[in-house]
Design an enzyme around this catalytic site. Structure first.
Site, PDB file in Angstrom:
ATOM      1  N   CYS A 184      -7.799   6.115  10.771  1.00 12.99           N
ATOM      2  CA  CYS A 184      -8.208   4.867  10.094  1.00 12.99           C
ATOM      3  C   CYS A 184      -7.212   3.749  10.362  1.00 12.99           C
ATOM      4  O   CYS A 184      -6.938   2.924   9.493  1.00 12.99           O
ATOM      5  CB  CYS A 184      -8.377   5.056   8.586  1.00 12.99           C
ATOM      6  SG  CYS A 184      -9.595   6.260   8.129  1.00 12.99           S
ATOM      7  N   GLN A 211       0.876   6.434   1.206  1.00 14.01           N
ATOM      8  CA  GLN A 211       1.650   7.481   1.885  1.00 14.01           C
ATOM      9  C   GLN A 211       3.079   7.586   1.372  1.00 14.01           C
ATOM     10  O   GLN A 211       3.829   8.441   1.826  1.00 14.01           O
ATOM     11  CB  GLN A 211       1.692   7.216   3.389  1.00 14.01           C
ATOM     12  CG  GLN A 211       0.351   7.371   4.079  1.00 14.01           C
ATOM     13  CD  GLN A 211      -0.214   8.780   3.989  1.00 14.01           C
ATOM     14  OE1 GLN A 211       0.528   9.756   3.866  1.00 14.01           O
ATOM     15  NE2 GLN A 211      -1.524   8.891   4.033  1.00 14.01           N
ATOM     16  N   LYS A 213      -3.143  11.860  -2.915  1.00 11.06           N
ATOM     17  CA  LYS A 213      -2.087  11.965  -1.904  1.00 11.06           C
ATOM     18  C   LYS A 213      -0.726  12.223  -2.540  1.00 11.06           C
ATOM     19  O   LYS A 213       0.309  12.160  -1.881  1.00 11.06           O
ATOM     20  CB  LYS A 213      -2.047  10.693  -1.048  1.00 11.06           C
ATOM     21  CG  LYS A 213      -3.295  10.536  -0.158  1.00 11.06           C
ATOM     22  CD  LYS A 213      -3.206   9.293   0.669  1.00 11.06           C
ATOM     23  CE  LYS A 213      -4.535   8.888   1.274  1.00 11.06           C
ATOM     24  NZ  LYS A 213      -4.870   9.631   2.502  1.00 11.06           N
ATOM     25  N   ASP A 229       0.872  -1.172   0.000  1.00 16.19           N
ATOM     26  CA  ASP A 229       0.000   0.000   0.000  1.00 16.19           C
ATOM     27  C   ASP A 229       0.913   1.227   0.000  1.00 16.19           C
ATOM     28  O   ASP A 229       1.510   1.573   1.014  1.00 16.19           O
ATOM     29  CB  ASP A 229      -0.888  -0.046   1.248  1.00 16.19           C
ATOM     30  CG  ASP A 229      -1.660   1.250   1.466  1.00 16.19           C
ATOM     31  OD1 ASP A 229      -1.443   2.225   0.726  1.00 16.19           O
ATOM     32  OD2 ASP A 229      -2.475   1.284   2.404  1.00 16.19           O
TER      33      ASP A 229
HETATM   34  N1  PMP Z   1      -3.697   3.405   2.925  1.00 21.92           N
HETATM   35  C1  PMP Z   1      -3.063   4.397   3.553  1.00 21.92           C
HETATM   36  C2  PMP Z   1      -1.722   4.142   4.195  1.00 21.92           C
HETATM   37  C3  PMP Z   1      -3.639   5.665   3.602  1.00 21.92           C
HETATM   38  O1  PMP Z   1      -3.010   6.647   4.234  1.00 21.92           O
HETATM   39  C4  PMP Z   1      -4.894   5.874   2.983  1.00 21.92           C
HETATM   40  C5  PMP Z   1      -5.581   7.220   3.049  1.00 21.92           C
HETATM   41  N2  PMP Z   1      -5.575   7.810   4.345  1.00 21.92           N
HETATM   42  C6  PMP Z   1      -5.499   4.809   2.332  1.00 21.92           C
HETATM   43  C7  PMP Z   1      -4.862   3.595   2.320  1.00 21.92           C
HETATM   44  C8  PMP Z   1      -6.815   4.948   1.641  1.00 21.92           C
HETATM   45  O2  PMP Z   1      -6.682   5.788   0.527  1.00 21.92           O
HETATM   46  P1  PMP Z   1      -7.965   6.303  -0.235  1.00 21.92           P
HETATM   47  O3  PMP Z   1      -8.888   6.878   0.817  1.00 21.92           O
HETATM   48  O4  PMP Z   1      -7.450   7.353  -1.165  1.00 21.92           O
HETATM   49  O5  PMP Z   1      -8.581   5.144  -0.939  1.00 21.92           O
END
Ligand code: PMP
Length: 409
Positions: free
Chosen positions: A365, A204, A227, A201
Site C-alpha cells: 500500500c 507502524q 498493529k 501516522d
Molecule cells: N499507515 C501505515 C503506515 C500502515 O502500515 C497502515 C496499515 N498497513 C495504515 C496506515 C492503515 O491502517 P489500517 O488499515 O489499520 O487503517
C-alpha cells in the site's frame, strides 16, 4: 539490565504455537497485523460473556460495567501516549478512518483554494488518498516530500517546500514498506515554523516505539489497535484539544449530539462529538487490555531485542548472494524489505509460506515509493518482540530453498 525474554513473551501468544504446512509457524508479517496475547483474547471473551450491553445509555448494571471499561480504555490509551486528557482520544475504526476524519473535518472547515498539503513520498495510501480527496474538493494540492532511494526523508527538501500556503504536513512515524523511522520531532517543528499543522501516522510505530505526543508536540497522532496487539476494527485519533474542539463532527448520529430537534441540533462535547453510533465496545476494551499488556513488558528491553533481530537479519541478507535489500536508511525498525534477483516477490512469498514462514509481498500500500524505486514490490519480513533469532534462521533456510527452486533449477 534487561528483563525482556522473547522466548517467555512468545508463550503469551497462543496463535504462534501452531504448525503451518507441517512446520512450526514463523510469523513475520507483523507490519500487516500483530498477533494477540491471551489477555487481549480473554478481554473480548469476558466482555461478551459477562458485560455485553450498549455504552453510555443504559440504566442497568451491565451497561454501567461496559461503559466503565470502555472509558477506562480511553484513560489507558491516553496514558500510553501521554495525552494530557482522555477526551483527546477519539475511537475510530483504525488509522485509515482517523486520517479520513481529520482530512474531512479539519480539511473542509480550514482549507482554502491554493493551500498545500505535504506528505512524504513513502506514505501508506491511507495517508495520501484522504488528503487527495479533500484537496480536490477544496482546490488545494497534495505534494510529496522527497525520499531518497534508501528510504530516508529529505529534510532539506522539506525545508525548501515550506511556505505560508502549507497548511498540513502529514507523515508516517515508521514506514510500513521500508521500516524507516522518520525524524518526526523535526518534521513537527518545521511544520509549525510556517504555521502548518502536523499529523503523524503512528500505525507502524506503536508496536516498536514508546510515543509521547506532548513531547512530540504533533497536532494529530493516529494508529490502529490491531498493529499493537489489540483487535481489528478499532483505532485511535489523538488530537490537540483546541483543534478537536474547533473541528466539526465527521459523522452524524446517536451519541455525538447534545440535543436534536428539527429547529436545529447541538453537538456533544469531546470525545463523543466524533463518535457517532455504537462503537466496537469489545474491541475498545480489548485495546485497553493490549495497553496493559504492553506496559507490563520491559519496553526498552523489547526495543533492544527487536533492533538486534533486525541487525541479525540484515547481516544474513547481506551474506546471501542474490538478495537485494530495499530501504537501508540509518534509522529503521521492524522491517526487512528485499528482492531476490531473478524472481517475483509473490513467488518467493508462496514458497516461504509452504515452509511455514509468513511474510508479505507486494507494494505494501505504498505504490508511489515502489514506483520511485522502479520495482513492483518487495518481500517484506516484519518483526516484533516475540520473534527470535530462530525465526530469522528459519526465514533464511526457507529463502535458500526458494532460491534453489526459483533460480538455480
Ligand atoms: N499507515 C501505515 C503506515 C500502515 O502500515 C497502515 C496499515 N498497513 C495504515 C496506515 C492503515 O491502517 P489500517 O488499515 O489499520 O487503517
Amino acid at each position: 539490565r534487561s528483563t525482556f525474554n522473547a522466548e517467555l513473551v512468545r508463550q503469551d501468544f497462543p496463535i504462534l504455537q501452531q504448525d503451518v504446512h507441517g512446520k512450526p509457524l514463523v510469523y513475520l508479517d507483523n507490519a500487516a497485523t500483530t498477533q494477540k496475547p491471551e489477555a487481549v483474547i480473554q478481554a473480548i471473551v469476558d466482555y461478551y460473556r459477562k458485560d455485553n450491553s450498549n455504552v453510555h445509555r443504559g440504566a442497568h448494571a451491565l451497561a454501567e460495567r461496559a461503559t466503565d471499561k470502555f472509558e477506562q480504555a480511553r484513560v489507558k490509551v491516553a496514558g500510553l501516549i501521554n495525552a494530557a486528557e482522555p477526551r483527546q482520544i477519539i475511537w475510530t475504526r483504525g488509522t485509515s478512518e482517523g486520517i479520513n476524519l481529520v482530512a474531512a473535518s479539519w480539511g473542509r472547515s480550514q482549507l482554502r483554494e491554493g493551500d498545500r498539503i505535504l506528505v512524504s513520498a513513502m506514505e501508506h495510501h491511507s495517508n495520501i488518498v484522504p488528503w487527495q480527496m479533500i484537496a480536490a474538493q477544496m482546490g488545494a494540492t497534495v505534494e510529496p516530500i522527497p525520499v531518497s532511494n534508501d528510504g530516508t526523508l529529505d529534510l532539506d527538501a522539506l525545508q525548501g517546500m515550506l511556505d505560508a500556503r502549507v497548511r498540513m504536513v502529514a507523515c508516517g512515524h515508521v514506514s510500513n514498506a521500508l521500516g524507516s523511522v522518520n525524524p518526526v520531532e523535526q518534521i513537527v517543528l518545521m511544520a509549525h515554523s510556517v504555521g502548518a499543522l502536523c499529523l503523524i501516522d503512528g500505525a507502524q510505530a506503536m508496536s516498536h516505539l514508546q510515543v509521547d505526543v506532548q513531547a512530540l508536540d504533533c497536532d494529530f497522532y493516529v494508529f490502529s489497535a490491531h498493529k499493537m496487539f489489540g483487535p481489528t476494527g478499532v483505532g485511535v485519533l489523538y488530537g490537540k484539544a483546541e483543534l478537536l474542539e474547533a473541528m466539526p463532527p465527521y459523522q452524524g448520529g446517536g451519541e455525538m449530539i447534545e440535543t436534536v430537534s428539527f429547529a436545529g441540533t447541538t453537538y456533544n462535547q469531546l470525545p463523543y462529538k466524533f463518535e457517532a453510533g455504537t462503537p466496537d465496545i469489545a474491541g475498545v476494551i480489548a485495546l485497553g487490555a493490549a495497553v496493559d499488556y504492553l506496559q507490563s513488558l520491559d519496553r526498552e528491553g523489547a526495543e533492544r531485542h527487536e533492533q538486534e533481530l533486525l541487525e541479525y537479519a540484515e547481516a544474513k541478507a547481506r551474506a546471501m548472494p542474490g538478495i537485494t535489500l530495499v530501504g537501508t536508511s540509518a534509522k529503521r525498525t521492524g522491517v526487512l524489505s528485499f528482492l531476490m534477483d531473478g524472481t517475483h516477490p509473490h513467488d518467493v512469498g508462496m514458497l516461504l509460506d509452504q515452509q511455514g514462514v509468513a511474510v508479505r509481498t507486494g507494494n505494501h500500500c505504498a505504490q508511489p515509493i515502489m514506483d520511485q524505486l522502479g520495482i513492483p514490490g518487495t518481500v517484506r519480513a516484519s518483526f516484533c518482540f516475540y520473534n527470535t533469532r530462530a525465526d530469522i534462521d528459519r526465514l533464511f533456510e526457507a529463502l535458500t530453498k526458494a532460491k534453489q527452486f526459483l533460480v538455480e533449477e
